[in-house]
Write a protein that holds these residues in place. Structure first.
Motif, PDB file in Angstrom:
ATOM      1  N   THR A 376       0.829  -1.208   0.000  1.00  0.00           N
ATOM      2  CA  THR A 376       0.000   0.000   0.000  1.00  0.00           C
ATOM      3  C   THR A 376       0.861   1.256   0.000  1.00  0.00           C
ATOM      4  O   THR A 376       0.605   2.217  -0.737  1.00  0.00           O
ATOM      5  CB  THR A 376      -0.931   0.010   1.221  1.00  0.00           C
ATOM      6  OG1 THR A 376      -1.741  -1.180   1.211  1.00  0.00           O
ATOM      7  CG2 THR A 376      -1.828   1.227   1.219  1.00  0.00           C
ATOM      8  N   ALA A 377       1.910   1.259   0.817  1.00  0.00           N
ATOM      9  CA  ALA A 377       2.814   2.409   0.854  1.00  0.00           C
ATOM     10  C   ALA A 377       3.528   2.590  -0.478  1.00  0.00           C
ATOM     11  O   ALA A 377       3.714   3.720  -0.951  1.00  0.00           O
ATOM     12  CB  ALA A 377       3.828   2.235   1.985  1.00  0.00           C
ATOM     13  N   LEU A 402      -0.027   7.437   5.088  1.00  0.00           N
ATOM     14  CA  LEU A 402      -1.289   6.856   4.609  1.00  0.00           C
ATOM     15  C   LEU A 402      -1.364   5.367   4.921  1.00  0.00           C
ATOM     16  O   LEU A 402      -2.384   4.869   5.412  1.00  0.00           O
ATOM     17  CB  LEU A 402      -1.426   7.100   3.105  1.00  0.00           C
ATOM     18  CG  LEU A 402      -1.707   8.545   2.670  1.00  0.00           C
ATOM     19  CD1 LEU A 402      -1.654   8.659   1.146  1.00  0.00           C
ATOM     20  CD2 LEU A 402      -3.058   9.004   3.180  1.00  0.00           C
ATOM     21  N   ALA A 403      -0.283   4.645   4.615  1.00  0.00           N
ATOM     22  CA  ALA A 403      -0.287   3.204   4.865  1.00  0.00           C
ATOM     23  C   ALA A 403      -0.316   2.902   6.365  1.00  0.00           C
ATOM     24  O   ALA A 403      -0.947   1.932   6.797  1.00  0.00           O
ATOM     25  CB  ALA A 403       0.939   2.559   4.213  1.00  0.00           C
ATOM     26  N   THR A 404       0.360   3.734   7.164  1.00  0.00           N
ATOM     27  CA  THR A 404       0.341   3.534   8.614  1.00  0.00           C
ATOM     28  C   THR A 404      -1.064   3.721   9.172  1.00  0.00           C
ATOM     29  O   THR A 404      -1.507   2.961  10.051  1.00  0.00           O
ATOM     30  CB  THR A 404       1.312   4.503   9.301  1.00  0.00           C
ATOM     31  OG1 THR A 404       2.632   4.280   8.797  1.00  0.00           O
ATOM     32  CG2 THR A 404       1.312   4.297  10.803  1.00  0.00           C
ATOM     33  N   LEU A 405      -1.774   4.724   8.673  1.00  0.00           N
ATOM     34  CA  LEU A 405      -3.154   4.927   9.105  1.00  0.00           C
ATOM     35  C   LEU A 405      -4.015   3.715   8.774  1.00  0.00           C
ATOM     36  O   LEU A 405      -4.889   3.329   9.561  1.00  0.00           O
ATOM     37  CB  LEU A 405      -3.726   6.186   8.449  1.00  0.00           C
ATOM     38  CG  LEU A 405      -3.133   7.520   8.934  1.00  0.00           C
ATOM     39  CD1 LEU A 405      -3.702   8.681   8.116  1.00  0.00           C
ATOM     40  CD2 LEU A 405      -3.411   7.718  10.414  1.00  0.00           C
ATOM     41  N   LEU A 406      -3.782   3.108   7.601  1.00  0.00           N
ATOM     42  CA  LEU A 406      -4.511   1.892   7.250  1.00  0.00           C
ATOM     43  C   LEU A 406      -4.201   0.780   8.245  1.00  0.00           C
ATOM     44  O   LEU A 406      -5.101   0.061   8.698  1.00  0.00           O
ATOM     45  CB  LEU A 406      -4.146   1.461   5.827  1.00  0.00           C
ATOM     46  CG  LEU A 406      -4.744   0.131   5.359  1.00  0.00           C
ATOM     47  CD1 LEU A 406      -6.264   0.216   5.299  1.00  0.00           C
ATOM     48  CD2 LEU A 406      -4.181  -0.265   3.995  1.00  0.00           C
ATOM     49  N   GLY A 407      -2.918   0.630   8.598  1.00  0.00           N
ATOM     50  CA  GLY A 407      -2.549  -0.392   9.568  1.00  0.00           C
ATOM     51  C   GLY A 407      -3.156  -0.151  10.927  1.00  0.00           C
ATOM     52  O   GLY A 407      -3.599  -1.084  11.605  1.00  0.00           O
ATOM     53  N   VAL A 408      -3.183   1.107  11.362  1.00  0.00           N
ATOM     54  CA  VAL A 408      -3.786   1.437  12.655  1.00  0.00           C
ATOM     55  C   VAL A 408      -5.286   1.162  12.628  1.00  0.00           C
ATOM     56  O   VAL A 408      -5.851   0.638  13.599  1.00  0.00           O
ATOM     57  CB  VAL A 408      -3.505   2.906  13.016  1.00  0.00           C
ATOM     58  CG1 VAL A 408      -4.279   3.311  14.266  1.00  0.00           C
ATOM     59  CG2 VAL A 408      -2.015   3.115  13.236  1.00  0.00           C
ATOM     60  N   ALA A 409      -5.948   1.518  11.504  1.00  0.00           N
ATOM     61  CA  ALA A 409      -7.381   1.238  11.383  1.00  0.00           C
ATOM     62  C   ALA A 409      -7.653  -0.257  11.472  1.00  0.00           C
ATOM     63  O   ALA A 409      -8.605  -0.698  12.138  1.00  0.00           O
ATOM     64  CB  ALA A 409      -7.908   1.802  10.061  1.00  0.00           C
ATOM     65  N   ALA A 410      -6.792  -1.049  10.821  1.00  0.00           N
ATOM     66  CA  ALA A 410      -6.947  -2.503  10.912  1.00  0.00           C
ATOM     67  C   ALA A 410      -6.721  -2.973  12.345  1.00  0.00           C
ATOM     68  O   ALA A 410      -7.422  -3.871  12.832  1.00  0.00           O
ATOM     69  CB  ALA A 410      -5.960  -3.190   9.971  1.00  0.00           C
ATOM     70  N   GLY A 411      -5.745  -2.354  13.028  1.00  0.00           N
ATOM     71  CA  GLY A 411      -5.487  -2.737  14.408  1.00  0.00           C
ATOM     72  C   GLY A 411      -6.640  -2.413  15.330  1.00  0.00           C
ATOM     73  O   GLY A 411      -6.998  -3.202  16.208  1.00  0.00           O
ATOM     74  N   ILE A 412      -7.242  -1.237  15.139  1.00  0.00           N
ATOM     75  CA  ILE A 412      -8.384  -0.850  15.969  1.00  0.00           C
ATOM     76  C   ILE A 412      -9.561  -1.794  15.737  1.00  0.00           C
ATOM     77  O   ILE A 412     -10.243  -2.211  16.682  1.00  0.00           O
ATOM     78  CB  ILE A 412      -8.783   0.606  15.675  1.00  0.00           C
ATOM     79  CG1 ILE A 412      -7.672   1.561  16.145  1.00  0.00           C
ATOM     80  CG2 ILE A 412     -10.100   0.959  16.359  1.00  0.00           C
ATOM     81  CD1 ILE A 412      -7.920   3.004  15.784  1.00  0.00           C
ATOM     82  N   VAL A 540       7.570   2.022   5.610  1.00  0.00           N
ATOM     83  CA  VAL A 540       8.889   2.505   5.189  1.00  0.00           C
ATOM     84  C   VAL A 540       9.526   1.509   4.223  1.00  0.00           C
ATOM     85  O   VAL A 540      10.115   1.895   3.198  1.00  0.00           O
ATOM     86  CB  VAL A 540       9.788   2.734   6.420  1.00  0.00           C
ATOM     87  CG1 VAL A 540      11.223   3.003   5.985  1.00  0.00           C
ATOM     88  CG2 VAL A 540       9.266   3.894   7.249  1.00  0.00           C
ATOM     89  N   ALA A 541       9.402   0.219   4.524  1.00  0.00           N
ATOM     90  CA  ALA A 541       9.944  -0.798   3.624  1.00  0.00           C
ATOM     91  C   ALA A 541       9.276  -0.729   2.255  1.00  0.00           C
ATOM     92  O   ALA A 541       9.940  -0.916   1.218  1.00  0.00           O
ATOM     93  CB  ALA A 541       9.755  -2.188   4.238  1.00  0.00           C
ATOM     94  N   GLY A 542       7.970  -0.455   2.208  1.00  0.00           N
ATOM     95  CA  GLY A 542       7.279  -0.350   0.924  1.00  0.00           C
ATOM     96  C   GLY A 542       7.772   0.803   0.081  1.00  0.00           C
ATOM     97  O   GLY A 542       7.931   0.678  -1.139  1.00  0.00           O
ATOM     98  N   THR A 543       8.051   1.945   0.701  1.00  0.00           N
ATOM     99  CA  THR A 543       8.576   3.082  -0.065  1.00  0.00           C
ATOM    100  C   THR A 543       9.990   2.788  -0.565  1.00  0.00           C
ATOM    101  O   THR A 543      10.344   3.136  -1.691  1.00  0.00           O
ATOM    102  CB  THR A 543       8.570   4.353   0.795  1.00  0.00           C
ATOM    103  OG1 THR A 543       9.381   4.157   1.960  1.00  0.00           O
ATOM    104  CG2 THR A 543       7.160   4.704   1.227  1.00  0.00           C
TER     105      THR A 543
END
Length: 671
Positions: A376-377, A402-412, A540-543
């Motif tokens: 995604t990143a 953006l990708a981190t927000l997606l991960g946090v949303a999945a975590g929540i 970060v790895a994705g970028t």
């Protein structure tokens, strides 16, 4: 309406296969407490063997019935091997380790099939009659009804076996309390073997019978375990009847969704039907199943206390990090271009695995979404840099956010889900993201998207920079230096995180969530923080991946690739930064696979087989991974030297010297 009914009937075939695999998953869990991700791979192997026996692949051809018997015998043989070589030695390990072991079986079976039968999909002959029948004015193949009736009959027979036979009573007894079962003269090992064989037989039979409908290949059949897991979740991993019914209905719903996607009014992607809707449906059904059935799995009464991999306290950080950075920087200049590229790939792999160290090693949650978050990143980086014209490094920061927000949303959304259940759900989520998000041309697409090279103050930091190392070829060491700097910084952060109060709270949640909450730990906040940190690292790895190849392709962020990466993380040592370094060196297109390919001709599929077998061996012989074993050896040597100094009768004892800490520097948190 007639068309919907037709596609619903056509979906019975795939639904029967899903139901059969779901029955195998439930039966295995009843017998051994293991969620076997390789159940679909057993169906795949049986289907390939049946095709080979009927096509002359082995140099001879058997009649259909004989070939079917041969395929079922092979399925039973695979079941015996799985139970004796993998499940039995791992009876006392944690559920997460057992799940990882089943992942190793999946990778091993898939690699074996690829090596023996090749990558080309095959069309197996049909065992069932090819006639058609007319129902409610709709003419459909009769094999769909026969398959459905067969899987229902199998579910009824298994239900009767568990309800009214002595074997069923023994299975329930061993599941509820192994110690009491042992005292009653029952053998948990024998019960587990019998259930594993039943599961392999059911999966193998349905794999052969449904092969003409879904095609025989090394990807489709193994991944049928994902919708089967959704059916098993509805069944609470206990009810055979619910698992069978849910599996059939999932196949029917997937077929209806496919029909609806072909209609003119349905949303399209570049003129084609929206991709990934069937996988998205499975993910939604899993979420519904967890909401209906609850997030936890039925607990089993194990005879032995289960232990998680140890999490040693890092002793030194700066010195080994600086030494490794100097060696890597020199290698980026000296190595030939191909090894320079492999070293860069290794460091990006290390960064991704660092996200697993946080979420799995520190918090005890297997999230299969980490590679999908990386993808995604990468795709977001292309859009931010090209369409929005945001320069480096702000394009990378924006994509990472953006990708981190997606991960946090999945975590929540997954706060109520933990452990093995989280792994099951995130596997479905990763598959849905791969098909629905990365396969969508408005975001990604199968052809991939381009990424401009990173430039800072006019200086090209990408693989095409002017400085080319000693051999004068691309990729430039400049980009390797950038990746190295990011890897060192993130590695130091993850290692330091273990020392902090947040790190200790993560380990408390990992050990026992209820006990942590009773001690005043905010479990929800800790989980959200862990998802945020691990998602940021994966992003970060994705970028870095996008900059490395100048493009981002969905083929590199598949669910199967994510499973393989988790396997490498366990082999290296999923609780330690040094384990992430080892895993990165073994990851796809990294130094170790490249060296094996160039020097010995061992290519990707052999590396996949090596990874699967190594994962199983590591979990059995050394659950803490390569890095954990090295730490234990060093700690034992230090303790032995300290004991030797203490035992010297006239040995010098400098003022202020203390020997106890030398024996305590192996601080570990395990449960």
């Amino acid at each position: 309406m007639d068309q919907i009914l037709l596609f619903a009937v056509l979906g019975l075939g795939q639904g029967a296969l899903i139901a059969g695999i779901a029955l195998g998953v439930v039966v295995t869990y009843r017998g051994s407490g293991i969620i076997n991700l390789a159940t679909g791979a057993v169906a795949m192997a049986s289907a390939y063997i049946f095709w080979a026996l009927t096509s002359g692949f082995f140099g001879f051809t058997l009649p259909t019935v004989a070939a079917l018997i041969g395929a079922l015998v092979a399925a039973l043989a695979i079941g015996v091997l799985i139970e004796v070589a993998v499940f039995r030695p791992l009876r006392t390990v944690s559920p997460l380790a057992k799940l990882a072991a089943s992942l190793g079986i999946l990778l091993t079976l898939q690699a074996t099939v690829l090596l023996v039968f090749g990558t080309q999909p095959q069309q197996a002959p049909s065992v069932l009659p090819g006639e058609t029948v007319t129902v409610l004015g709709i003419t459909t193949p009769a094999d769909r009804f026969l398959l459905t009736g067969l899987v229902i009959a199998i579910a009824l027979a298994l239900g009767a076996l568990y309800r009214w036979s002595r074997f069923g009573l023994a299975t329930r007894a061993a599941s509820e309390n192994e110690q009491a079962a042992l005292l009653a003269g029952l053998s948990p090992n024998g019960i587990s073997l019998a259930n594993t064989l039943l599961a392999a037989l059911v999966a193998g039979l349905l794999g052969v019978l449904a092969a003409p409908i879904v095609q025989v290949d090394s990807i489709t059949l193994p991944l049928q375990v994902v919708p089967a897991l959704a059916a098993a979740l509805f069944a609470g991993f206990t009810s055979l009847w619910i698992a069978c019914t849910a599996g059939i209905l999932i196949g029917v719903l997937q077929s209806i969704v496919y029909f609806l996607s072909t209609q003119s009014w349905f949303p399209t992607d570049n003129g084609n039907a929206m991709p990934g809707l069937q996988q998205l449906l499975v993910f939604v059904l899993m979420v519904v199943a967890l909401y209906v059935r609850g997030a936890g799995l039925p607990r089993r009464g194990e005879a032995v206390e289960q232990r998680l991999p140890a999490v040693p306290l890092p002793e030194r950080l700066l010195r080994p990090a600086l030494l490794a950075a100097v060696v890597a920087a020199a290698a980026l200049v000296v190595l030939p271009f191909d090894f320079r590229q492999a070293l860069t790939n290794s460091m990006i792999g290390m960064v991704i695995v660092l996200s697993y160290v946080v979420i799995t090693g520190y918090v005890g949650q297997i999230s299969v979404m980490q590679l999908a978050i990386s993808g995604t990143a990468g795709f977001a980086l292309s859009h931010v840099a090209i369409q929005l014209r945001v320069p480096f490094p702000f394009d990378a920061l924006g994509a990472t956010l953006l990708a981190t927000l997606l991960g946090v949303a999945a975590g929540i959304s997954a706060l109520r889900v933990r452990g093995v259940s989280l792994a099951v759900v995130t596997l479905a989520a990763a598959l849905a993201m791969e098909q629905a998000l990365f396969g969508n041309t408005s975001f990604g697409g199968t052809a991939g998207v381009s990424v401009p090279p990173p430039r800072l103050f006019g200086v090209n930091l990408g693989p095409g920079a002017d400085f080319r190392g000693l051999d004068g070829n691309e990729p430039s060491p400049m980009f390797g230096f950038l990746v190295l700097a990011v890897t060192v910084v993130l590695g130091l952060y993850v290692a330091h995180l273990r020392r902090t109060g947040l790190g200790r709270r993560m380990l408390a949640v990992r050990s026992n969530e209820r006990a942590a909450a009773a001690a005043g730990v905010d479990v929800r906040a800790v989980k959200i923080a862990a998802f945020a940190i691990s998602s940021f690292i994966a992003s970060v790895a994705g970028t870095l991946y996008g900059y490395n190849f100048g493009s981002v392709s969905a083929a590199r962020f598949t669910a199967l690739a994510a499973l393989g990466l988790i396997g490498f993380a366990y082999i290296g040592g999923i609780t330690m930064v040094s384990g992430a370094v080892i895993a990165g060196l073994m990851s796809t297109e990294a130094l170790l696979p490249h060296a094996l390919d160039k020097w010995f001709g061992i290519k990707g599929t052999w590396a996949l087989l090596f990874g699967g077998v190594s994962l199983i061996v590591t979990l059995i012989a050394n659950p803490d991974g390569i890095a954990g074993a090295g730490h234990r050896r060093r700690a034992a040597k230090r303790a032995a030297r300290a004991a030797a100094r203490v035992s010297e009768p006239d040995g010098p004892h400098p003022e202020g010297e203390h020997h106890a800490p030398a024996a305590l520097d192996t601080t570990e948190v395990a449960s």
